[in-house]
Design a protein around this motif. Structure first.
Motif, short mmCIF file in Angstrom:
data_model
loop_
_atom_site.label_atom_id
_atom_site.label_comp_id
_atom_site.label_asym_id
_atom_site.label_seq_id
_atom_site.Cartn_x
_atom_site.Cartn_y
_atom_site.Cartn_z
N HIS A 88 -4.14 2.16 6.83
CA HIS A 88 -3.30 0.95 6.87
C HIS A 88 -4.15 -0.18 7.47
O HIS A 88 -5.20 0.03 8.03
CB HIS A 88 -2.06 1.19 7.73
N PHE B 69 -6.04 2.03 2.69
CA PHE B 69 -6.75 0.81 3.08
C PHE B 69 -8.14 1.12 3.64
O PHE B 69 -8.33 2.10 4.36
CB PHE B 69 -5.93 0.09 4.16
N LEU C 139 0.82 -1.21 0.00
CA LEU C 139 0.00 0.00 0.00
C LEU C 139 0.86 1.26 0.00
O LEU C 139 0.58 2.21 -0.73
CB LEU C 139 -0.92 0.00 1.22
N LEU D 156 -9.64 -1.22 -0.98
CA LEU D 156 -9.04 0.11 -0.90
C LEU D 156 -10.10 1.18 -0.71
O LEU D 156 -11.29 0.97 -0.96
CB LEU D 156 -8.23 0.39 -2.17
N LEU E 169 -1.51 3.83 -1.77
CA LEU E 169 -2.90 3.42 -1.71
C LEU E 169 -3.40 3.51 -0.28
O LEU E 169 -2.63 3.44 0.67
CB LEU E 169 -3.06 1.98 -2.22
#
Length: 207
Positions: A205, A37, A30, A69, A35
């Protein structure tokens, strides 16, 4: 077990001892791709809370884990939450910083001022990123209030060059004045606007 993130598949043994290793691998993926979470879908079950514990307790029988995501809406909302937290924490600190310039400043005072500059830069950059999103009026809670927030942040873009000028001239009284009578009111107004934009959010995260 197989862990699916976007179009990639990570394979791991079903061993409780490597739960942390698995989460580290997901977070590394990630972070590298910047990205965000949202949650996990474990064998068809969506897991939003106490993810690490659930994962560890059920790892022996897991087959398919999907990493979900955040959407654009969630990313916008997270940025709004972060900005609100930063601004509300910063307001009393700015007042204290102004008092230091009035009374007795030192090297740490200048470091605090530099931290404030970095925070303001982040506020401006994050606003620019969000404001460029298409259909933003369908994402934020109140688009009219969002535009008012944009105007308040824009004031900082005008104030900062003026503040830099008095810093170069080492006019510490003027620095204190600008912090107290220009930066602080701008932050207070921004906080007021963000209060109408705050949503509920997930995390950046897996944990």
């Amino acid at each position: 077990m197989n862990i699916y993130i976007q179009d990639e598949v990570l394979e791991f043994d079903n061993d409780p001892k490597i739960t942390k290793q698995i989460f580290d691998a997901i977070n590394e993926y990630l972070n590298k791709r910047e990205l965000k979470f949202s949650h996990l879908i474990i064998d068809g079950i969506s897991v939003y809370e106490n993810i690490f514990t659930y994962f560890s307790d059920n790892i022996n029988k897991m087959e398919k884990v999907e990493v979900v995501l955040q959407t654009i809406t969630e990313l916008v909302n997270e940025t709004i939450i972060t900005a609100d937290n930063y601004i509300n924490n910063a307001i009393p600190l700015i007042t204290e910083l102004a008092e230091e310039f009035y009374q007795q400043f030192n090297d740490k005072t200048w470091l605090k001022l530099n931290d404030l500059f970095e925070g303001i830069q982040w506020l401006i950059e994050s606003l620019t990123q969000i404001d460029s999103i298409k259909n933003l009026n369908e994402i934020v809670n109140n688009y009219e209030v969002w535009n008012e927030y944009v105007q308040e942040v824009s004031k900082l873009s005008v104030i900062i060059p003026e503040l830099e000028a008095v810093i170069i001239g080492k006019d510490v009284i003027s620095i204190g004045d600008m912090l107290l009578y220009e930066i602080t009111p701008a932050f207070e107004s921004m906080s007021d606007k963000l209060g109408f934009l705050l949503p509920k959010m997930g995390a950046n995260h897996v944990s």
